[in-house]
Design a protein around this motif. Structure first.
Motif, PDB file in Angstrom:
ATOM      1  N   TYR A  34       0.837  -1.191   0.000  1.00 22.92           N
ATOM      2  CA  TYR A  34       0.000   0.000   0.000  1.00 22.92           C
ATOM      3  C   TYR A  34       0.871   1.239   0.000  1.00 22.92           C
ATOM      4  O   TYR A  34       2.013   1.224   0.431  1.00 22.92           O
ATOM      5  N   LEU A  35       0.309   2.293  -0.529  1.00 25.61           N
ATOM      6  CA  LEU A  35       0.993   3.567  -0.680  1.00 25.61           C
ATOM      7  C   LEU A  35       0.178   4.637   0.022  1.00 25.61           C
ATOM      8  O   LEU A  35      -1.034   4.715  -0.146  1.00 25.61           O
ATOM      9  N   SER A  36       0.854   5.442   0.829  1.00 24.42           N
ATOM     10  CA  SER A  36       0.163   6.523   1.524  1.00 24.42           C
ATOM     11  C   SER A  36       0.994   7.792   1.469  1.00 24.42           C
ATOM     12  O   SER A  36       2.191   7.765   1.192  1.00 24.42           O
ATOM     13  N   ALA A  37       0.323   8.910   1.711  1.00 23.42           N
ATOM     14  CA  ALA A  37       0.988  10.208   1.799  1.00 23.42           C
ATOM     15  C   ALA A  37       1.049  10.597   3.276  1.00 23.42           C
ATOM     16  O   ALA A  37       0.063  10.472   4.000  1.00 23.42           O
ATOM     17  N   ILE A  38       2.210  11.053   3.707  1.00 23.65           N
ATOM     18  CA  ILE A  38       2.398  11.523   5.076  1.00 23.65           C
ATOM     19  C   ILE A  38       2.370  13.046   5.031  1.00 23.65           C
ATOM     20  O   ILE A  38       3.049  13.660   4.209  1.00 23.65           O
ATOM     21  N   TYR A  39       1.569  13.626   5.903  1.00 29.63           N
ATOM     22  CA  TYR A  39       1.470  15.082   5.923  1.00 29.63           C
ATOM     23  C   TYR A  39       1.370  15.585   7.356  1.00 29.63           C
ATOM     24  O   TYR A  39       1.120  14.833   8.285  1.00 29.63           O
ATOM     25  N   ARG A  40       1.600  16.862   7.505  1.00 32.80           N
ATOM     26  CA  ARG A  40       1.478  17.512   8.815  1.00 32.80           C
ATOM     27  C   ARG A  40       0.312  18.488   8.741  1.00 32.80           C
ATOM     28  O   ARG A  40       0.194  19.263   7.810  1.00 32.80           O
ATOM     29  N   SER A  41      -0.522  18.427   9.746  1.00 25.75           N
ATOM     30  CA  SER A  41      -1.726  19.262   9.768  1.00 25.75           C
ATOM     31  C   SER A  41      -1.642  20.285  10.887  1.00 25.75           C
ATOM     32  O   SER A  41      -1.290  19.947  12.014  1.00 25.75           O
ATOM     33  N   PRO A  42      -1.994  21.536  10.605  1.00 28.04           N
ATOM     34  CA  PRO A  42      -2.010  22.529  11.685  1.00 28.04           C
ATOM     35  C   PRO A  42      -3.086  22.215  12.728  1.00 28.04           C
ATOM     36  O   PRO A  42      -2.996  22.639  13.864  1.00 28.04           O
ATOM     37  N   ASN A  43      -4.095  21.433  12.346  1.00 31.03           N
ATOM     38  CA  ASN A  43      -5.159  21.075  13.279  1.00 31.03           C
ATOM     39  C   ASN A  43      -4.714  20.052  14.322  1.00 31.03           C
ATOM     40  O   ASN A  43      -5.411  19.836  15.305  1.00 31.03           O
ATOM     41  N   THR A  44      -3.572  19.407  14.085  1.00 26.10           N
ATOM     42  CA  THR A  44      -3.077  18.405  15.020  1.00 26.10           C
ATOM     43  C   THR A  44      -1.706  18.802  15.572  1.00 26.10           C
ATOM     44  O   THR A  44      -0.898  17.949  15.909  1.00 26.10           O
ATOM     45  N   ALA A  45      -1.461  20.092  15.668  1.00 28.68           N
ATOM     46  CA  ALA A  45      -0.205  20.633  16.215  1.00 28.68           C
ATOM     47  C   ALA A  45       1.025  20.060  15.501  1.00 28.68           C
ATOM     48  O   ALA A  45       2.032  19.778  16.121  1.00 28.68           O
ATOM     49  N   GLY A  46       0.925  19.871  14.197  1.00 34.18           N
ATOM     50  CA  GLY A  46       2.058  19.402  13.418  1.00 34.18           C
ATOM     51  C   GLY A  46       2.304  17.907  13.478  1.00 34.18           C
ATOM     52  O   GLY A  46       3.273  17.420  12.912  1.00 34.18           O
ATOM     53  N   LYS A  47       1.442  17.173  14.152  1.00 35.99           N
ATOM     54  CA  LYS A  47       1.597  15.713  14.231  1.00 35.99           C
ATOM     55  C   LYS A  47       1.420  15.097  12.844  1.00 35.99           C
ATOM     56  O   LYS A  47       0.599  15.547  12.058  1.00 35.99           O
ATOM     57  N   GLU A  48       2.224  14.055  12.557  1.00 41.63           N
ATOM     58  CA  GLU A  48       2.102  13.373  11.268  1.00 41.63           C
ATOM     59  C   GLU A  48       0.751  12.693  11.129  1.00 41.63           C
ATOM     60  O   GLU A  48       0.251  12.086  12.066  1.00 41.63           O
ATOM     61  N   ARG A  49       0.189  12.818   9.945  1.00 46.65           N
ATOM     62  CA  ARG A  49      -1.055  12.120   9.592  1.00 46.65           C
ATOM     63  C   ARG A  49      -0.776  11.329   8.327  1.00 46.65           C
ATOM     64  O   ARG A  49       0.168  11.629   7.598  1.00 46.65           O
ATOM     65  N   GLU A  50      -1.610  10.358   8.044  1.00 45.91           N
ATOM     66  CA  GLU A  50      -1.389   9.492   6.892  1.00 45.91           C
ATOM     67  C   GLU A  50      -2.693   9.296   6.127  1.00 45.91           C
ATOM     68  O   GLU A  50      -3.743   9.079   6.724  1.00 45.91           O
ATOM     69  N   ILE A  51      -2.605   9.403   4.807  1.00 46.89           N
ATOM     70  CA  ILE A  51      -3.760   9.174   3.932  1.00 46.89           C
ATOM     71  C   ILE A  51      -3.399   8.058   2.963  1.00 46.89           C
ATOM     72  O   ILE A  51      -2.368   8.130   2.281  1.00 46.89           O
ATOM     73  N   ASN A  52      -4.228   7.036   2.892  1.00 49.47           N
ATOM     74  CA  ASN A  52      -3.995   5.946   1.952  1.00 49.47           C
ATOM     75  C   ASN A  52      -4.277   6.437   0.531  1.00 49.47           C
ATOM     76  O   ASN A  52      -5.322   7.016   0.256  1.00 49.47           O
TER      77      ASN A  52
END
Length: 87
Positions: A34-52
């Motif tokens: 599987y392939l996902s994009a890792i991003y940082r969101s200002p809504n989560t105080a810069g915590k990494e998030r992942e989208i498949n």
């Protein structure tokens, strides 16, 4: 009855830090990747998030080409953890 099983996520490109490609070796499951994009969101105080972005059943190498194409197109590195067994 119709059930929506897809969602559209819009993430600004400048928030995407890298792609992640995970390869699953056949075990109890059939393997795949599987392939996902890792991003940082200002809504989560810069915590990494992942989208498949995509997944493939069976062939752990099936997403290699598209991963490289996307990585080149958006100029982001690819994180590739060691392959693991599909339990």
């Amino acid at each position: 009855m119709n059930i929506c099983t897809t969602r559209l996520y819009i993430v600004p490109l400048d928030r995407i830090t890298e792609l992640k490609q995970v390869k699953l070796l056949p075990a109890k499951g059939g393997g795949g990747s599987y392939l996902s994009a890792i991003y940082r969101s200002p809504n989560t105080a810069g915590k990494e998030r992942e989208i498949n972005l995509s997944s493939s059943y069976g062939d752990p190498d099936a997403l290699d080409e598209i991963t490289e194409q996307i990585s080149t197109a958006i100029d982001r590195p690819v994180r590739r953890p060691p392959p693991r067994f599909d339990y």
